[in-house]
Design a protein around this motif. Structure first.
Motif, PDB file in Angstrom:
ATOM      1  N   GLU A   1       0.824  -1.210   0.000  1.00 47.07           N
ATOM      2  CA  GLU A   1       0.000   0.000   0.000  1.00 47.07           C
ATOM      3  C   GLU A   1       0.857   1.257   0.000  1.00 47.07           C
ATOM      4  O   GLU A   1       0.497   2.264  -0.631  1.00 47.07           O
ATOM      5  CB  GLU A   1      -0.934  -0.020   1.213  1.00 47.07           C
ATOM      6  CG  GLU A   1      -2.048  -1.059   1.096  1.00 47.07           C
ATOM      7  CD  GLU A   1      -2.796  -1.273   2.404  1.00 47.07           C
ATOM      8  OE1 GLU A   1      -3.918  -1.796   2.351  1.00 47.07           O
ATOM      9  OE2 GLU A   1      -2.248  -0.931   3.486  1.00 47.07           O
ATOM     10  N   ASN A   2       1.997   1.223   0.689  1.00 44.65           N
ATOM     11  CA  ASN A   2       2.910   2.368   0.657  1.00 44.65           C
ATOM     12  C   ASN A   2       3.442   2.596  -0.747  1.00 44.65           C
ATOM     13  O   ASN A   2       3.475   3.731  -1.235  1.00 44.65           O
ATOM     14  CB  ASN A   2       4.075   2.139   1.628  1.00 44.65           C
ATOM     15  CG  ASN A   2       3.828   2.733   3.007  1.00 44.65           C
ATOM     16  OD1 ASN A   2       3.935   3.937   3.206  1.00 44.65           O
ATOM     17  ND2 ASN A   2       3.473   1.872   3.950  1.00 44.65           N
ATOM     18  N   VAL A   3       3.850   1.512  -1.397  1.00 44.60           N
ATOM     19  CA  VAL A   3       4.385   1.638  -2.756  1.00 44.60           C
ATOM     20  C   VAL A   3       3.303   2.114  -3.725  1.00 44.60           C
ATOM     21  O   VAL A   3       3.561   2.914  -4.631  1.00 44.60           O
ATOM     22  CB  VAL A   3       4.973   0.298  -3.225  1.00 44.60           C
ATOM     23  CG1 VAL A   3       5.436   0.383  -4.680  1.00 44.60           C
ATOM     24  CG2 VAL A   3       6.147  -0.114  -2.330  1.00 44.60           C
ATOM     25  N   ALA A   4       2.081   1.644  -3.524  1.00 48.90           N
ATOM     26  CA  ALA A   4       0.978   1.960  -4.441  1.00 48.90           C
ATOM     27  C   ALA A   4       0.469   3.387  -4.307  1.00 48.90           C
ATOM     28  O   ALA A   4      -0.173   3.906  -5.233  1.00 48.90           O
ATOM     29  CB  ALA A   4      -0.184   0.996  -4.193  1.00 48.90           C
TER      30      ALA A   4
ATOM     31  N   ARG B   1      -2.049   5.529  -6.867  1.00 44.00           N
ATOM     32  CA  ARG B   1      -3.465   5.778  -6.528  1.00 44.00           C
ATOM     33  C   ARG B   1      -3.777   7.268  -6.571  1.00 44.00           C
ATOM     34  O   ARG B   1      -4.833   7.675  -7.065  1.00 44.00           O
ATOM     35  CB  ARG B   1      -3.775   5.205  -5.148  1.00 44.00           C
ATOM     36  CG  ARG B   1      -3.695   3.684  -5.088  1.00 44.00           C
ATOM     37  CD  ARG B   1      -4.255   3.140  -3.781  1.00 44.00           C
ATOM     38  NE  ARG B   1      -4.092   1.697  -3.683  1.00 44.00           N
ATOM     39  CZ  ARG B   1      -4.869   0.814  -4.306  1.00 44.00           C
ATOM     40  NH1 ARG B   1      -5.856   1.227  -5.081  1.00 44.00           N
ATOM     41  NH2 ARG B   1      -4.658  -0.489  -4.157  1.00 44.00           N
ATOM     42  N   LEU B   2      -2.855   8.081  -6.072  1.00 41.40           N
ATOM     43  CA  LEU B   2      -3.054   9.533  -6.104  1.00 41.40           C
ATOM     44  C   LEU B   2      -3.082  10.064  -7.532  1.00 41.40           C
ATOM     45  O   LEU B   2      -3.725  11.071  -7.823  1.00 41.40           O
ATOM     46  CB  LEU B   2      -1.948  10.236  -5.306  1.00 41.40           C
ATOM     47  CG  LEU B   2      -1.962   9.989  -3.791  1.00 41.40           C
ATOM     48  CD1 LEU B   2      -0.754  10.639  -3.137  1.00 41.40           C
ATOM     49  CD2 LEU B   2      -3.252  10.534  -3.163  1.00 41.40           C
ATOM     50  N   ALA B   3      -2.387   9.346  -8.433  1.00 39.09           N
ATOM     51  CA  ALA B   3      -2.357   9.753  -9.842  1.00 39.09           C
ATOM     52  C   ALA B   3      -3.549   9.219 -10.626  1.00 39.09           C
ATOM     53  O   ALA B   3      -3.703   9.511 -11.812  1.00 39.09           O
ATOM     54  CB  ALA B   3      -1.057   9.286 -10.485  1.00 39.09           C
ATOM     55  N   GLY B   4      -4.405   8.397  -9.953  1.00 35.35           N
ATOM     56  CA  GLY B   4      -5.620   7.910 -10.591  1.00 35.35           C
ATOM     57  C   GLY B   4      -5.469   6.638 -11.390  1.00 35.35           C
ATOM     58  O   GLY B   4      -6.322   6.336 -12.247  1.00 35.35           O
ATOM     59  N   ALA B   5      -4.414   5.850 -11.141  1.00 37.65           N
ATOM     60  CA  ALA B   5      -4.226   4.590 -11.871  1.00 37.65           C
ATOM     61  C   ALA B   5      -5.300   3.586 -11.477  1.00 37.65           C
ATOM     62  O   ALA B   5      -5.828   3.623 -10.365  1.00 37.65           O
ATOM     63  CB  ALA B   5      -2.843   4.024 -11.580  1.00 37.65           C
ATOM     64  N   SER B   6      -5.616   2.666 -12.377  1.00 36.49           N
ATOM     65  CA  SER B   6      -6.631   1.654 -12.110  1.00 36.49           C
ATOM     66  C   SER B   6      -6.111   0.640 -11.101  1.00 36.49           C
ATOM     67  O   SER B   6      -4.904   0.462 -10.938  1.00 36.49           O
ATOM     68  CB  SER B   6      -7.025   0.933 -13.388  1.00 36.49           C
ATOM     69  OG  SER B   6      -5.959   0.135 -13.855  1.00 36.49           O
ATOM     70  N   ALA B   7      -7.038  -0.075 -10.453  1.00 39.95           N
ATOM     71  CA  ALA B   7      -6.667  -1.052  -9.425  1.00 39.95           C
ATOM     72  C   ALA B   7      -5.778  -2.150 -10.003  1.00 39.95           C
ATOM     73  O   ALA B   7      -4.815  -2.592  -9.362  1.00 39.95           O
ATOM     74  CB  ALA B   7      -7.922  -1.659  -8.808  1.00 39.95           C
ATOM     75  N   SER B   8      -6.081  -2.611 -11.221  1.00 40.06           N
ATOM     76  CA  SER B   8      -5.287  -3.682 -11.831  1.00 40.06           C
ATOM     77  C   SER B   8      -3.871  -3.199 -12.163  1.00 40.06           C
ATOM     78  O   SER B   8      -2.889  -3.929 -11.974  1.00 40.06           O
ATOM     79  CB  SER B   8      -5.971  -4.200 -13.099  1.00 40.06           C
ATOM     80  OG  SER B   8      -6.117  -3.168 -14.061  1.00 40.06           O
ATOM     81  N   GLN B   9      -3.768  -1.970 -12.674  1.00 37.63           N
ATOM     82  CA  GLN B   9      -2.454  -1.406 -12.975  1.00 37.63           C
ATOM     83  C   GLN B   9      -1.622  -1.302 -11.701  1.00 37.63           C
ATOM     84  O   GLN B   9      -0.439  -1.641 -11.682  1.00 37.63           O
ATOM     85  CB  GLN B   9      -2.601  -0.010 -13.596  1.00 37.63           C
ATOM     86  CG  GLN B   9      -3.103   0.008 -15.015  1.00 37.63           C
ATOM     87  CD  GLN B   9      -3.297   1.426 -15.515  1.00 37.63           C
ATOM     88  OE1 GLN B   9      -3.835   2.289 -14.806  1.00 37.63           O
ATOM     89  NE2 GLN B   9      -2.858   1.684 -16.732  1.00 37.63           N
ATOM     90  N   VAL B  10      -2.254  -0.837 -10.630  1.00 40.50           N
ATOM     91  CA  VAL B  10      -1.563  -0.659  -9.359  1.00 40.50           C
ATOM     92  C   VAL B  10      -1.055  -1.992  -8.834  1.00 40.50           C
ATOM     93  O   VAL B  10       0.128  -2.143  -8.494  1.00 40.50           O
ATOM     94  CB  VAL B  10      -2.491   0.008  -8.324  1.00 40.50           C
ATOM     95  CG1 VAL B  10      -1.863  -0.033  -6.930  1.00 40.50           C
ATOM     96  CG2 VAL B  10      -2.804   1.442  -8.723  1.00 40.50           C
TER      97      VAL B  10
END
Length: 230
Positions: free
Chosen positions: A103-106, A110-119
């Motif tokens: 979650e720290n790395v992600a 997430r703040l940039a709006g990437a999709s869950a699968s990409q993350v």
């Protein structure tokens, strides 16, 4: 104005209030894909140099160009966009204790709006790259100092920055983990990322092909011919 160098300082200085200048009349040019190692005693100004580079401070005089953009001429909105292209690794890790390693790395993605699968896919790939695939669900408090620093490195590069800054990245870890961090930074540099490391540990700078710079009494000195002063 377009600047070919990834980083360019033109007669830059910074002082706090009426105090003596922390950095004085610094000019340098670092090419894309270069690896630079900045050393100096504690308090010499290494962290201040990094703060100027990641736009946490503005110079008292002179101009700084990062990835072709003047920090003096660029407005606040453009600076925010520019910061997204710069990754930072801090000595004290700065991980969020209530989030897992993954979650720290992600978080930047997430703040940039990437999709869950990409993350998910990319975060797992990066944690595997830093040797922490089995630690994805661990909280920072259950990780060693070296593991925390590798999580911090993965977080810094998750957005694929053009420029990576590391401020004393080995200061709070043992020699074995310090070597791992320097190896990972070198591997990242090999794929084209411009890397700047600030450290008081000269023993970590063994590669004669990288830029070696010294900050002494607020002035920047070039220790080899790979660096350029303009």
């Amino acid at each position: 104005m377009q600047i070919g160098a990834t980083v360019k300082f033109h007669k830059v200085g910074i002082r706090y209030g009426a105090d003596k200048e922390v950095l004085h009349d610094i000019s340098l040019s670092l090419e894309p894909g270069s690896f630079s190692f900045v050393t100096g005693v504690s308090g010499a100004g290494k962290s201040t140099l990094l703060k100027l580079l990641y736009m946490a401070e503005r110079p008292s005089y002179g101009d700084i160009y990062i990835l072709g953009q003047s920090l003096v001429e660029t407005n606040r909105e453009e600076l925010i966009k520019l910061r997204r292209r710069v990754g930072i690794v801090f000595q004290n890790f700065r991980l969020l204790n209530h989030l897992t390693a993954a979650e720290n790395v992600a978080l930047p993605l997430r703040l940039a709006g990437a999709s869950a699968s990409q993350v998910k896919d990319y975060v797992l790939e990066l944690l595997d790259w830093v040797g922490l695939r089995e630690q994805t669900d661990k909280m920072p408090s259950s990780l060693s100092g070296g593991q925390q620093q590798r999580v911090a490195l993965a977080r810094a590069i998750v957005t694929r920055p053009s420029l990576l800054l590391a401020d004393e990245p080995t200061g709070n870890i043992d020699d074995q983990n310090a070597e791992k961090i320097m190896y990972l930074l070198a591997e990242l540099n090999k794929i084209g990322t411009t890397v700047i490391v600030a450290s008081h540990r000269k023993d970590l700078c063994l590669d004669t092909n990288i830029n070696r710079l010294l900050i002494d009494s607020g002035r920047l000195k070039f220790l080899n011919k790979s660096s350029s002063q303009r």
